[in-house]
Design an enzyme around this catalytic site. Structure first.
Site, PDB file in Angstrom:
ATOM      1  N   SER A 106      46.886 -12.348  -9.617  1.00 15.93           N
ATOM      2  CA  SER A 106      47.419 -11.458 -10.651  1.00 15.93           C
ATOM      3  C   SER A 106      48.930 -11.588 -10.746  1.00 15.93           C
ATOM      4  O   SER A 106      49.610 -11.842  -9.739  1.00 15.93           O
ATOM      5  CB  SER A 106      47.068 -10.020 -10.281  1.00 15.93           C
ATOM      6  OG  SER A 106      47.811  -9.103 -11.055  1.00 15.93           O
ATOM      7  N   TYR A 128      47.005  -3.053  -3.379  1.00 15.86           N
ATOM      8  CA  TYR A 128      46.173  -3.947  -4.213  1.00 15.86           C
ATOM      9  C   TYR A 128      46.880  -5.290  -4.407  1.00 15.86           C
ATOM     10  O   TYR A 128      46.308  -6.361  -4.169  1.00 15.86           O
ATOM     11  CB  TYR A 128      45.882  -3.291  -5.576  1.00 15.86           C
ATOM     12  CG  TYR A 128      45.578  -4.270  -6.667  1.00 15.86           C
ATOM     13  CD1 TYR A 128      44.371  -4.947  -6.691  1.00 15.86           C
ATOM     14  CD2 TYR A 128      46.523  -4.552  -7.671  1.00 15.86           C
ATOM     15  CE1 TYR A 128      44.100  -5.880  -7.685  1.00 15.86           C
ATOM     16  CE2 TYR A 128      46.258  -5.459  -8.662  1.00 15.86           C
ATOM     17  CZ  TYR A 128      45.047  -6.133  -8.665  1.00 15.86           C
ATOM     18  OH  TYR A 128      44.799  -7.059  -9.640  1.00 15.86           O
ATOM     19  N   LYS A 174      46.207  -9.455  -3.033  1.00 12.06           N
ATOM     20  CA  LYS A 174      46.222 -10.681  -3.847  1.00 12.06           C
ATOM     21  C   LYS A 174      47.142 -11.721  -3.212  1.00 12.06           C
ATOM     22  O   LYS A 174      46.792 -12.902  -3.102  1.00 12.06           O
ATOM     23  CB  LYS A 174      46.667 -10.380  -5.281  1.00 12.06           C
ATOM     24  CG  LYS A 174      45.700  -9.541  -6.089  1.00 12.06           C
ATOM     25  CD  LYS A 174      44.409 -10.287  -6.385  1.00 12.06           C
ATOM     26  CE  LYS A 174      43.449  -9.516  -7.255  1.00 12.06           C
ATOM     27  NZ  LYS A 174      42.097 -10.117  -7.300  1.00 12.06           N
TER      28      LYS A 174
END
Ligand code: UD1
Length: 346
Positions: free
Chosen positions: A129, A153, A157
């Site tokens: 992302s 989060y 990644k």
């Protein structure tokens, strides 16, 4: 023989569009999904849109009790590569429950890597992302931009990207692309598959769509005092079907490489739109009103982020083709045909 691709999280929003692209291109697909944020109806719709060889394994990649089944199934399928989308993705929840995010996102990746290793299928395209760029770069941001996630989060990644790079550095047989998505929106042009968020949507487009269809009264615009052209936040929205094609292009690129290795590639359009511009585009496409109110800034948001998408064009021969109007029109077709998402009675 058809290429055999494992798609983790393949019943989800992005995964369902990836599965349709792969099946339409004649690839065989094994979806591994636990339906924690996906609907079984999505599978039926994928089959309807793209006939082909589609298998399903309903298991949780992050649950150690499922490891043996997953490893056996990936081997039995005869996989030669994977597209890895399974994971949790709600920023706010990741701040409240960081261990859940580390356990789930990293645990799932470790299991998948073990399974691919056992099947000698050492090719992986990972769903990363633009969130990995944090607030550290001016836009357009390219792949050499500084990374540093602003929440758990985003950190999962980055950690998974790094794990895959370490893996490729240690064993030259691994081929890895980390795809750094900007803001995926829209739906398949048929209106049969699309985003069906649980509860109140966190993201802008599903929220706008639910306002337009009458499920919610109004949109809260988070801040109109950013240093942007109209004061609202600017993002690089990309049509989910363009994004899905990017995965196929990444797999084809990896298959054509002489040697293994790992690299990061942005998937964006290269253009930014503000919240108010997105609202205006959605109103045009839907012919519905989208009432909104200016609210305070959302914590953790930044003024502007959009991609430099040149590397994807150079290496993958891929570029985003669909305009913001097409994104809105397709998103609206999905939302208006399925006002309650996959639970809509037809
Ligand atoms: C968010 C996540 C990002 C994640 C991405 C996945 C945050 C801070 N970031 O990105 O980590 O990778 O989703 O798709 O959650 N907006 C409103 N009202 C709303 C919702 C959004 O005004 O009800 C605005 C936001 O302030 C922002 C823009 O719309 O300017 C886009 O927001 P969103 O769709 O949530 O995406 P990101 O915040 O870019």
């Amino acid at each position: 023989m058809a290429q055999k691709i494992v798609v983790t999280g393949g019943a989800g929003y992005i995964g369902s569009h990836v599965a349709v692209e792969l099946l339409s291109a004649g690839r065989d697909v094994l979806i591994i999904d636990d339906f924690s944020n996906a609907h079984p109806e999505a599978l039926a719709r994928i089959k309807e849109l793209a006939p082909g060889n589609l298998e399903l394994l309903e298991r949780d990649l992050a649950n150690p009790a499922h490891n043996d089944d997953i490893i056996a199934a990936v081997k039995a399928f005869g996989a030669d590569s994977a597209i890895h989308l399974a994971g949790l993705k709600a920023v706010g929840q990741s701040v409240a429950e960081p261990m859940l995010y580390y356990r789930t996102n990293i645990g799932a990746s470790l299991t998948l890597i073990r399974a691919l290793d056992a099947a000698n299928a050492k090719t992986i395209v990972f769903s990363s992302s633009a969130t990995v760029y944090g607030e550290l770069n001016d836009s357009p941001v390219d792949e050499a931009g500084k990374t540093g996630a602003a929440n758990p989060y985003g950190r999962t990644k980055l950690i998974i990207e790094d794990m895959l790079k370490d893996l490729a550095a240690a064993d030259g047989a691994w081929r890895v692309v980390n795809l750094r998505y900007f803001n995926p929106v829209g739906a398949h042009p048929s209106g049969r598959i699309g985003e069906d968020p649980n509860g109140v949507p966190n993201n802008l487009f599903p929220f706008i769509a639910q306002v337009a269809v009458g499920r919610r009264k109004k949109l809260m615009v988070f801040g109109d005092d950013y240093p942007t052209r109209d004061g609202t936040g600017i993002r690089d929205y990309i049509h989910v079907s363009d994004l899905a094609r990017g995965h196929l292009a990444a797999l084809d690129y990896l298959a054509g490489l002489e040697n293994g290795g790992a690299l990061d590639i942005n998937l964006g359009t290269g253009a930014g739109y503000s919240v108010l511009e997105a609202v205006a585009a959605f109103k045009r496409a839907s012919n519905r009103d989208v009432p909104y109110e200016i609210a305070p800034r959302r914590e953790g948001d930044i003024a502007e982020v959009y991609a430099n998408a040149k590397l994807a064009q150079k290496l993958l021969g891929w570029r985003a083709e669909k305009t913001i109007d097409e994104m809105c029109a397709d998103h609206w077709r999905w939302q208006s045909n399925n006002p309650d998402g996959y639970n809509t009675k037809v």
